[in-house]
Design a protein around this motif. Structure first.
Motif, PDB file in Angstrom:
ATOM      1  N   ILE A   1       0.720  -1.360   0.277  1.00 19.99           N
ATOM      2  CA  ILE A   1       0.030   0.046  -0.043  1.00 19.99           C
ATOM      3  C   ILE A   1       0.802   1.241  -0.026  1.00 19.99           C
ATOM      4  O   ILE A   1       0.774   2.168  -0.989  1.00 19.99           O
ATOM      5  N   ILE A   2       1.802   1.308   0.798  1.00 21.68           N
ATOM      6  CA  ILE A   2       2.845   2.412   1.003  1.00 21.68           C
ATOM      7  C   ILE A   2       3.425   2.612  -0.418  1.00 21.68           C
ATOM      8  O   ILE A   2       3.790   3.679  -0.832  1.00 21.68           O
ATOM      9  N   SER A   3       3.888   1.533  -0.928  1.00 20.94           N
ATOM     10  CA  SER A   3       4.693   1.666  -2.311  1.00 20.94           C
ATOM     11  C   SER A   3       3.983   2.474  -3.256  1.00 20.94           C
ATOM     12  O   SER A   3       4.511   3.003  -4.307  1.00 20.94           O
ATOM     13  N   ILE A   4       2.538   2.082  -3.351  1.00 20.46           N
ATOM     14  CA  ILE A   4       1.675   2.536  -4.450  1.00 20.46           C
ATOM     15  C   ILE A   4       1.923   4.160  -4.239  1.00 20.46           C
ATOM     16  O   ILE A   4       2.033   4.758  -5.110  1.00 20.46           O
ATOM     17  N   ILE A   5       1.586   4.512  -2.910  1.00 22.08           N
ATOM     18  CA  ILE A   5       1.699   6.081  -2.705  1.00 22.08           C
ATOM     19  C   ILE A   5       3.312   6.609  -3.042  1.00 22.08           C
ATOM     20  O   ILE A   5       3.354   7.597  -3.688  1.00 22.08           O
ATOM     21  N   LEU A   6       4.002   5.830  -2.865  1.00 23.18           N
ATOM     22  CA  LEU A   6       5.425   6.428  -3.335  1.00 23.18           C
ATOM     23  C   LEU A   6       5.919   6.504  -4.743  1.00 23.18           C
ATOM     24  O   LEU A   6       6.603   7.263  -5.047  1.00 23.18           O
ATOM     25  N   ASN A   7       5.351   5.380  -5.282  1.00 27.57           N
ATOM     26  CA  ASN A   7       5.642   5.041  -6.753  1.00 27.57           C
ATOM     27  C   ASN A   7       4.705   5.855  -7.599  1.00 27.57           C
ATOM     28  O   ASN A   7       4.994   6.147  -8.864  1.00 27.57           O
ATOM     29  N   HIS A   8       3.618   6.000  -7.431  1.00 26.83           N
ATOM     30  CA  HIS A   8       2.753   6.753  -8.217  1.00 26.83           C
ATOM     31  C   HIS A   8       2.874   8.360  -8.093  1.00 26.83           C
ATOM     32  O   HIS A   8       2.428   8.940  -7.052  1.00 26.83           O
ATOM     33  N   LYS A   9       3.135   8.897  -9.007  1.00 33.36           N
ATOM     34  CA  LYS A   9       3.376  10.542  -8.778  1.00 33.36           C
ATOM     35  C   LYS A   9       2.247  11.423  -8.697  1.00 33.36           C
ATOM     36  O   LYS A   9       2.440  12.524  -8.069  1.00 33.36           O
ATOM     37  N   ALA A  10       1.188  10.817  -8.974  1.00 34.96           N
ATOM     38  CA  ALA A  10      -0.202  11.662  -8.761  1.00 34.96           C
ATOM     39  C   ALA A  10      -0.289  11.907  -7.371  1.00 34.96           C
ATOM     40  O   ALA A  10      -1.206  12.774  -6.942  1.00 34.96           O
ATOM     41  N   PHE A  11       0.099  10.866  -6.449  1.00 38.30           N
ATOM     42  CA  PHE A  11      -0.489  10.997  -5.104  1.00 38.30           C
ATOM     43  C   PHE A  11       0.285  12.088  -4.408  1.00 38.30           C
ATOM     44  O   PHE A  11      -0.231  12.757  -3.368  1.00 38.30           O
ATOM     45  N   GLN A  12       1.451  12.701  -5.049  1.00 40.32           N
ATOM     46  CA  GLN A  12       1.867  13.997  -4.592  1.00 40.32           C
ATOM     47  C   GLN A  12       0.981  15.192  -4.619  1.00 40.32           C
ATOM     48  O   GLN A  12       1.124  16.100  -3.586  1.00 40.32           O
ATOM     49  N   GLY A  13      -0.010  15.074  -5.357  1.00 42.25           N
ATOM     50  CA  GLY A  13      -0.980  16.324  -5.249  1.00 42.25           C
ATOM     51  C   GLY A  13      -1.638  16.265  -4.106  1.00 42.25           C
ATOM     52  O   GLY A  13      -2.482  17.147  -3.834  1.00 42.25           O
ATOM     53  N   LYS A  14      -1.863  14.917  -3.483  1.00 48.05           N
ATOM     54  CA  LYS A  14      -2.915  15.205  -2.342  1.00 48.05           C
ATOM     55  C   LYS A  14      -1.930  14.889  -0.816  1.00 48.05           C
ATOM     56  O   LYS A  14      -2.711  14.555   0.136  1.00 48.05           O
ATOM     57  N   ILE A  15      -0.469  14.723  -1.002  1.00 48.93           N
ATOM     58  CA  ILE A  15       0.141  14.811  -0.046  1.00 48.93           C
ATOM     59  C   ILE A  15       1.134  16.066   0.474  1.00 48.93           C
ATOM     60  O   ILE A  15       1.971  16.254  -0.727  1.00 48.93           O
ATOM     61  N   LYS A  16       1.263  16.680   1.278  1.00 43.67           N
ATOM     62  CA  LYS A  16       2.010  17.720   1.443  1.00 43.67           C
ATOM     63  C   LYS A  16       3.492  17.390   1.709  1.00 43.67           C
ATOM     64  O   LYS A  16       4.361  18.065   1.027  1.00 43.67           O
ATOM     65  N   GLU A  17       3.844  16.275   2.338  1.00 46.09           N
ATOM     66  CA  GLU A  17       5.242  15.557   2.539  1.00 46.09           C
ATOM     67  C   GLU A  17       5.645  15.625   1.207  1.00 46.09           C
ATOM     68  O   GLU A  17       5.217  15.069   0.325  1.00 46.09           O
ATOM     69  N   ASP A  18       6.931  15.941   0.804  1.00 44.66           N
ATOM     70  CA  ASP A  18       7.690  15.769  -0.103  1.00 44.66           C
ATOM     71  C   ASP A  18       8.135  14.348  -0.321  1.00 44.66           C
ATOM     72  O   ASP A  18       9.042  13.955   0.262  1.00 44.66           O
ATOM     73  N   LEU A  19       7.508  13.663  -1.290  1.00 43.91           N
ATOM     74  CA  LEU A  19       7.728  12.344  -1.423  1.00 43.91           C
ATOM     75  C   LEU A  19       8.982  11.832  -2.175  1.00 43.91           C
ATOM     76  O   LEU A  19       9.479  10.692  -2.395  1.00 43.91           O
ATOM     77  N   ASN A  20       9.721  13.090  -2.913  1.00 42.19           N
ATOM     78  CA  ASN A  20      10.828  12.899  -3.336  1.00 42.19           C
ATOM     79  C   ASN A  20      12.165  12.692  -2.380  1.00 42.19           C
ATOM     80  O   ASN A  20      13.125  12.279  -2.842  1.00 42.19           O
ATOM     81  N   ASN A  21      11.794  13.307  -1.495  1.00 40.64           N
ATOM     82  CA  ASN A  21      12.881  12.970  -0.157  1.00 40.64           C
ATOM     83  C   ASN A  21      12.815  11.708   0.602  1.00 40.64           C
ATOM     84  O   ASN A  21      11.784  11.160   0.666  1.00 40.64           O
ATOM     85  N   LYS A  22      14.137  11.313   0.166  1.00 39.90           N
ATOM     86  CA  LYS A  22      14.110   9.807   0.404  1.00 39.90           C
ATOM     87  C   LYS A  22      13.962   9.515   2.090  1.00 39.90           C
ATOM     88  O   LYS A  22      14.008   8.180   2.494  1.00 39.90           O
ATOM     89  N   THR A  23      13.711  10.449   2.763  1.00 41.51           N
ATOM     90  CA  THR A  23      13.722  10.592   4.363  1.00 41.51           C
ATOM     91  C   THR A  23      12.349  10.925   4.787  1.00 41.51           C
ATOM     92  O   THR A  23      11.969  11.116   6.032  1.00 41.51           O
ATOM     93  N   ASN A  24      11.133  10.884   3.567  1.00 40.77           N
ATOM     94  CA  ASN A  24       9.943  11.379   3.999  1.00 40.77           C
ATOM     95  C   ASN A  24       9.125  10.270   4.833  1.00 40.77           C
ATOM     96  O   ASN A  24       9.928   9.342   4.945  1.00 40.77           O
ATOM     97  N   MET A  25       8.201  10.640   5.591  1.00 40.17           N
ATOM     98  CA  MET A  25       7.402   9.968   6.630  1.00 40.17           C
ATOM     99  C   MET A  25       6.762   8.402   6.027  1.00 40.17           C
ATOM    100  O   MET A  25       6.841   7.710   6.651  1.00 40.17           O
ATOM    101  N   PHE A  26       6.654   8.745   4.614  1.00 41.94           N
ATOM    102  CA  PHE A  26       5.911   7.457   3.976  1.00 41.94           C
ATOM    103  C   PHE A  26       7.009   6.368   3.904  1.00 41.94           C
ATOM    104  O   PHE A  26       6.849   5.116   4.076  1.00 41.94           O
TER     105      PHE A  26
END
Length: 519
Positions: A162-187
């Protein structure tokens, strides 16, 4: 169902249960969010493809398999050896450079590729024939590459998936404030927690670690981009708070969540064990230095099935289907005895069943070396336990054999509390469709102990209506076992390979010997 609850566990072990539940509740809180986003992506892809290609709205396709859409060779997917790709294994499974005849599927592949953060979709997980009708098959393109092919829904998918889908699908960034490109993001850090909890080297969690887990998972569910206002995410967050404070009662329903997740973990550890321990044989004593993989080499023999007729006579029927060996019409025989004279390959047959089961439940690059009929025959068994009886000389009980010869060698034997694991195994053998293979009855005798159970000619087992026990033996041992007809539901006998299969076997053997000499 087991009655185990955290009160029966040591304090550190009860923290282990809380950590398991924390991860599971977080996953449940994320599932609706992930499902909705993937479904919207699927529908948008189909609309855009139809519009761009001048197709009627609603045009679909279900005829292109994933192999038709993936170029050969593709890194991490194709396994090309000696000029033949195991992934694109036949004409129907080859890459189609002309693209989808309906102009849908190859364009869908492009859309998936474009939105994958690393442009590396997990095509081995997914069935492209279902992309137009099943959004979860699309979701599996964004999961890790192994272990998710059989996951039919979000509920069946673990936290990592489940978490991998959020991290790997770029569209989720539009609904998440955390920067998913940051390798130490909370996800990413939450995914690490899931792995730590699931694959802990010991069945204990320190109080300080548990507090860190709760804090980060609540923080994730509070992301202001979308989750902070999502009802499901906030319900999960509240459960985490109550779980940490001790106001959430860990009842039987909670423990069942942990058991279900633990069963899946044990299942995939079994697959790794069989693929490591039981996937090879030796062609002869002269080739011990070169163990031969059964996949791609083993030839399924023909067998005779013996049926007891009402008048006392036995009727013999030759069958070629593995499925016919394990079933009797609509019924599943619970006690099957397979006999064969020395040298016909009882152990090889047993091992081949085990690795076929592995492929049926977690296919990899070896998947294409197995026949669809064989995979289907064993896919209905959720668990398989292979016992080599000569290695259990001091044990007379099947359940104990499984514990001592299989379970103790799996990582879960150290990562789950002992009392929990014992109850879990009982649950599995009672509630799940299981195939237990006892190989080599002729190499086992009842140990000299204080056991008073009868009969002593075979290992003792409990009567379970979902557990099939297949025992292999030489004919003489079955003849002196003095088992009643009611204790033998089906008798099958391996026969020598026919001329065609012998020729195929010899060709396989020569190829392997030649390869070993080259190496």
């Amino acid at each position: 169902m087991a009655s185990l609850n955290p009160i029966q566990l040591e304090k550190e072990n009860s923290y282990w249960v809380k950590a398991q539940l924390a991860v599971l509740y977080t996953k449940e809180g994320l599932e609706p969010f992930v499902c909705n986003e993937i479904q919207q992506f699927q529908l948008k892809c189909l609309d855009d493809i139809c519009y761009s290609n001048g197709l009627l709205s609603g045009t679909l396709c279900s005829s292109c398999c994933t192999e038709n859409l993936v170029k050969c060779p593709t890194n991490k997917i194709c396994s090309v050896g000696r000029g033949k790709c195991r992934y694109h294994r036949n004409a129907a499974k080859r890459f189609n450079p002309a693209g989808c005849p309906n102009k849908i599927c190859h364009n869908f592949t492009t859309e998936i590729q474009n939105v994958h953060r690393y442009s590396d979709p997990s095509y081995k997980n997914t069935d492209a024939t279902q992309w137009c009708g099943n959004f979860w098959e699309v979701a599996k393109c964004f999961m890790p590459p192994d272990g998710y092919a059989d996951k039919a829904s979000a509920a069946e998918t673990d936290f990592n998936g489940i978490i991998s889908i959020i991290l790997n699908h770029k569209a989720f960034q539009g609904k998440i404030k955390e920067d998913l490109n940051n390798k130490t993001n909370m996800f990413e850090r939450a995914r690490d927690i899931g792995r730590d909890v699931r694959h802990s080297p010991k069945p204990e969690v320190e109080d300080s670690d548990l507090k860190k887990y709760f804090h980060l998972l609540r923080q994730l569910l509070s992301d202001p981009g979308y989750l902070a206002k999502d009802t499901h995410a906030q319900d999960a967050k509240n459960k985490l708070t109550e779980l940490e404070n001790g106001t959430l009662v860990i009842n039987e329903q909670c423990m069942e969540k942990v058991r279900r997740d633990s069963k899946q973990k044990l299942k995939y550890e079994l697959i790794t064990w069989y693929n490591t321990k039981h996937s090879t044989v030796h062609l002869s004593p002269l080739t011990d230095a070169f163990p031969t993989p059964l996949a791609g080499f083993y030839i399924m023999p023909e067998v005779d099935i013996q049926t007891n007729l009402p008048d006392g006579r036995k009727e013999t029927t030759r069958v070629k289907s593995l499925g016919d060996l394990l079933t009797s019409g609509r019924n599943v025989p619970l006690e099957i005895y397979l006999s064969a004279v020395a040298g016909l390959g009882k152990t090889a047959f047993s091992k081949y069943l085990a690795i076929t089961w592995c492929q049926a439940h977690k296919n990899d690059e070896m998947y294409n070396l197995f026949k669809d009929e064989e995979l289907e025959a064993v896919s209905g068994f959720e668990f398989l336990f292979l016992i080599i009886l000569r290695d259990s000389a001091k044990v007379c009980d099947v359940d104990n054999m499984i514990e001592q010869q299989v379970i103790q060698y799996l990582p879960c034997s150290s990562s789950m509390p002992e009392v929990f694991l014992k109850d879990l195994l009982k649950d599995i053998l009672r509630d799940e469709q299981c195939l237990v293979i006892l190989d080599g009855l002729d190499e086992w005798t009842h140990p000299d102990n204080n056991c008073t159970k009868l009969p002593k000619s075979v290992p003792h087992r409990y009567a379970r209506d979902k557990c099939v026990i297949l025992t292999t033996t030489r004919p003489w041992k079955l003849g002196v076992s003095n088992l009643e007809i009611s204790q033998i539901h089906k008798t099958i006998e391996l026969v020598k390979l026919n001329e065609d299969k012998t020729r195929e076997f010899n060709l396989n053997a020569m190829k392997i010997l030649k390869r070993n000499n080259e190496d």
